[in-house]
Design a protein around this motif. Sequence first.
Motif, mmCIF file in Angstrom:
data_model
loop_
_atom_site.group_PDB
_atom_site.id
_atom_site.type_symbol
_atom_site.label_atom_id
_atom_site.label_comp_id
_atom_site.label_asym_id
_atom_site.label_seq_id
_atom_site.Cartn_x
_atom_site.Cartn_y
_atom_site.Cartn_z
ATOM 1 N N LYS A 1 34.101 42.628 46.682
ATOM 2 C CA LYS A 1 33.906 43.974 46.150
ATOM 3 C C LYS A 1 34.429 44.008 44.715
ATOM 4 O O LYS A 1 35.600 43.699 44.455
ATOM 5 N N THR A 2 33.525 44.367 43.801
ATOM 6 C CA THR A 2 33.955 44.469 42.411
ATOM 7 C C THR A 2 34.618 45.819 42.202
ATOM 8 O O THR A 2 34.001 46.866 42.428
ATOM 9 N N VAL A 3 35.875 45.795 41.805
ATOM 10 C CA VAL A 3 36.624 47.046 41.604
ATOM 11 C C VAL A 3 36.505 47.487 40.145
ATOM 12 O O VAL A 3 36.356 48.667 39.843
ATOM 13 N N GLU A 4 36.541 46.517 39.269
ATOM 14 C CA GLU A 4 36.483 46.864 37.842
ATOM 15 C C GLU A 4 35.750 45.770 37.083
ATOM 16 O O GLU A 4 35.968 44.580 37.338
ATOM 17 N N ARG A 5 34.878 46.201 36.180
ATOM 18 C CA ARG A 5 34.185 45.225 35.348
ATOM 19 C C ARG A 5 33.967 45.860 33.982
ATOM 20 O O ARG A 5 33.214 46.828 33.850
ATOM 21 N N LYS A 6 34.658 45.364 32.995
ATOM 22 C CA LYS A 6 34.541 45.939 31.647
ATOM 23 C C LYS A 6 34.133 44.859 30.673
ATOM 24 O O LYS A 6 34.668 43.748 30.713
ATOM 25 N N ASP A 7 33.212 45.223 29.781
ATOM 26 C CA ASP A 7 32.796 44.308 28.715
ATOM 27 C C ASP A 7 32.717 45.133 27.429
ATOM 28 O O ASP A 7 31.679 45.707 27.123
ATOM 29 N N ASN A 8 33.817 45.232 26.716
ATOM 30 C CA ASN A 8 33.846 46.073 25.508
ATOM 31 C C ASN A 8 33.758 45.219 24.250
ATOM 32 O O ASN A 8 34.555 44.282 24.082
ATOM 33 N N LYS B 1 34.455 43.798 20.726
ATOM 34 C CA LYS B 1 35.703 43.835 19.949
ATOM 35 C C LYS B 1 35.449 44.496 18.602
ATOM 36 O O LYS B 1 34.368 44.407 18.046
ATOM 37 N N THR C 1 30.896 35.490 37.102
ATOM 38 C CA THR C 1 30.675 36.812 36.499
ATOM 39 C C THR C 1 30.604 36.751 34.973
ATOM 40 O O THR C 1 30.261 37.727 34.339
ATOM 41 N N ASP D 1 36.031 42.195 24.644
ATOM 42 C CA ASP D 1 37.200 42.241 25.529
ATOM 43 C C ASP D 1 36.635 42.478 26.912
ATOM 44 O O ASP D 1 35.844 43.397 27.106
ATOM 45 N N LEU D 2 37.030 41.645 27.845
ATOM 46 C CA LEU D 2 36.465 41.847 29.176
ATOM 47 C C LEU D 2 37.558 41.820 30.227
ATOM 48 O O LEU D 2 38.603 41.196 30.039
ATOM 49 N N SER D 3 37.304 42.536 31.283
ATOM 50 C CA SER D 3 38.252 42.481 32.406
ATOM 51 C C SER D 3 37.465 42.473 33.708
ATOM 52 O O SER D 3 36.384 43.049 33.800
ATOM 53 N N ARG D 4 38.019 41.777 34.672
ATOM 54 C CA ARG D 4 37.379 41.676 35.989
ATOM 55 C C ARG D 4 38.427 41.923 37.055
ATOM 56 O O ARG D 4 39.508 41.323 37.033
ATOM 57 N N LYS D 5 38.082 42.808 37.959
ATOM 58 C CA LYS D 5 38.950 43.006 39.129
ATOM 59 C C LYS D 5 38.045 42.969 40.356
ATOM 60 O O LYS D 5 37.181 43.834 40.524
ATOM 61 N N ILE D 6 38.205 41.931 41.155
ATOM 62 C CA ILE D 6 37.309 41.746 42.307
ATOM 63 C C ILE D 6 38.156 41.473 43.552
ATOM 64 O O ILE D 6 39.055 40.629 43.515
ATOM 65 N N LYS D 7 37.839 42.230 44.605
ATOM 66 C CA LYS D 7 38.531 41.980 45.874
ATOM 67 C C LYS D 7 37.680 41.019 46.701
ATOM 68 O O LYS D 7 36.464 41.221 46.832
ATOM 69 N N GLU E 1 34.530 32.206 41.333
ATOM 70 C CA GLU E 1 34.040 33.594 41.429
ATOM 71 C C GLU E 1 34.128 34.283 40.060
ATOM 72 O O GLU E 1 33.203 34.992 39.661
#
Lengths: 252, 352
Positions: free
Chosen positions: A237-244, A246, B262, B184-190, B258
């Motif tokens: 399950k993807t909870v957060e996915r950000k691609d901002n 710079k 992404t 800037d990227l962030s990934r949070k995956i359960k 994983e």
Amino acid sequence: MHNTDLENKKVISNHPLGEKRYCTIITVLVVAVLVFSLTLFILMYFPTKKVVCVQDNYQVFREDKLEEMTIACEKLAKEKNINVVVTSAITHTYRDLASTDQAQKDLADAIYREKCGNPFIGDVSGICIVVDPSRTDSRVRLFAYGSATLGDSSEARRIMEESLRSDYAKQDYAQYTIDGIRQIRQTCSFHGKAEILIFVACFVFPLLFAAAVTRVAFAKKEYGAAPTSLEYRAARKTVERKDNPKTFIGGL
Amino acid sequence: MADSIKCPNCGSNIFFDIEKQKAICAYCLNEYSAEQLESFLNSIEKKKETPEKNRETLKKKREALFADGVKFTCNSCGAKLVTERHSVVTYCSYCGSPALISERLSEEFAPDYIIPFKINRTEALNLFTEWCDGGKWTPYDFVSDNTKAKITGIYVPFWLYDTDGVIDISAQGLDRDSSSKYFDLSRKIKLSWENIPVMASPNFNEELMKTIEPFDLENLSDFHPAYLQGFLAECWSEDATEMKGLASARIAKFMNEEFENTVTSKYERIRIDSDRSTWKHKNIHYGLFPVWYLHYEHKGKSYDFAINGQTGKVSGHYPISKTKRLLVFLALFAVTSLVARLIIGALLGGLF
């Protein structure tokens, strides 16, 4: 009680890919090729009697010079270990220069083959000098055969052509040819490079090639890949996915 | 005591039949499902649902039960058997009966699951022959019947980890389409994984075992000793706590995969700024998985071969015959040399 070992050996040796039969077939092939290669190799270094031939079918040379020319050719053949053929020719009947050039080469090849044997098998290293007064240029041409082509054949060709030009008016073709042959004997070498090239091409290169191919073909292969996460994943399950993008420019 | 499951009808030894997936009596040919042999299962003491024993006590118990030279009595002929250290199933060397060592299948050593063999011996031998090209390049001995006889069907012990994890990564990435665009990227995956196998015995090549995975875990059965009849089996020799490190290494690799899945399609390069990923092993089960295994020694080197006894996936290394390699080398050398010589001959207007 069965003799399993003996039976195994029988079964495997009768199998088309059984080690014994396989080895026998390959061994016979390898030995055959090796023997053939070895024969050719021995032939290469087998000392053979060198041919010296001076023929003047077109009466171009002075008769009193023929013996001197033959002696000069014999010395060249002995010192350089090559066949030496000198022949006169008249090719002016050919209409254009190109076909005349080819006619001269054909003539030289034919005479050389006739005097020095099969050009494919045997030591055919040598030169053939064609003297052709009917031409306005290239009255003396030198053709090299076998490993002599890898020696100083260009230099010898230049020497022969220049020796003729030096005193064109006298038209003493025999003397020019003798001078040219003497000069070739002093300055040119028809071996050395050829031996190195043949050694590299026929021994070093095949050795390295065979070693490299065998090494690559029989290199120990890695085990296959282990399973990926997907194989054991029960939930995702993807909870957060950000691609901002710079805001500043800079490298990573 | 070394037990073997006897036919309830005639008292002969029974063996697990791979095609029928049932236990079959070698004498009266009666067939039995695992459930029908429930009475035998009751003789094996189940794992108690009491608080875990401390590791020291467990270790002492293991040492006593699995020490070298521990003797068991065959219940078929009464012979005294000395088994390999970690064997739980063997054969009586006197009467040939399968011998299950119940003590090594009881309590802490009782498997939760088992995957029965689906690949029989004939199929395994065919896969072996196909894998090594009929011994085209191997020494003669490698494909002999003597070596093939050493290919053993064995249940290999695995710890199965159920693990939950969270990927929590902040990074910078260089856009693939525009080489001057940074993100800037962030990934949070359960994530959760089930039954990740980690081998519980040092007696097998771990890398090799990974490459015959995956096992079809949909067909995981509850353990019953009837499945062991006719095969060898080993008990775990490294406990689940000791193997957590290896399990965690696999999880770390999975999480990396994983995360990469992404980002790799969008970004050319990635720089991780912070990685707060975590995971926790929820449940650990103990299972026996079927493997056809061959360990072969040739000129001081070891070669291992394994077949997944359920799916038929094959992996391993085989020895190369030095004679054959030399012959190939000589053949290549001679042919190349001959060709080179002919080419030179043709170019020079004569061979020499």
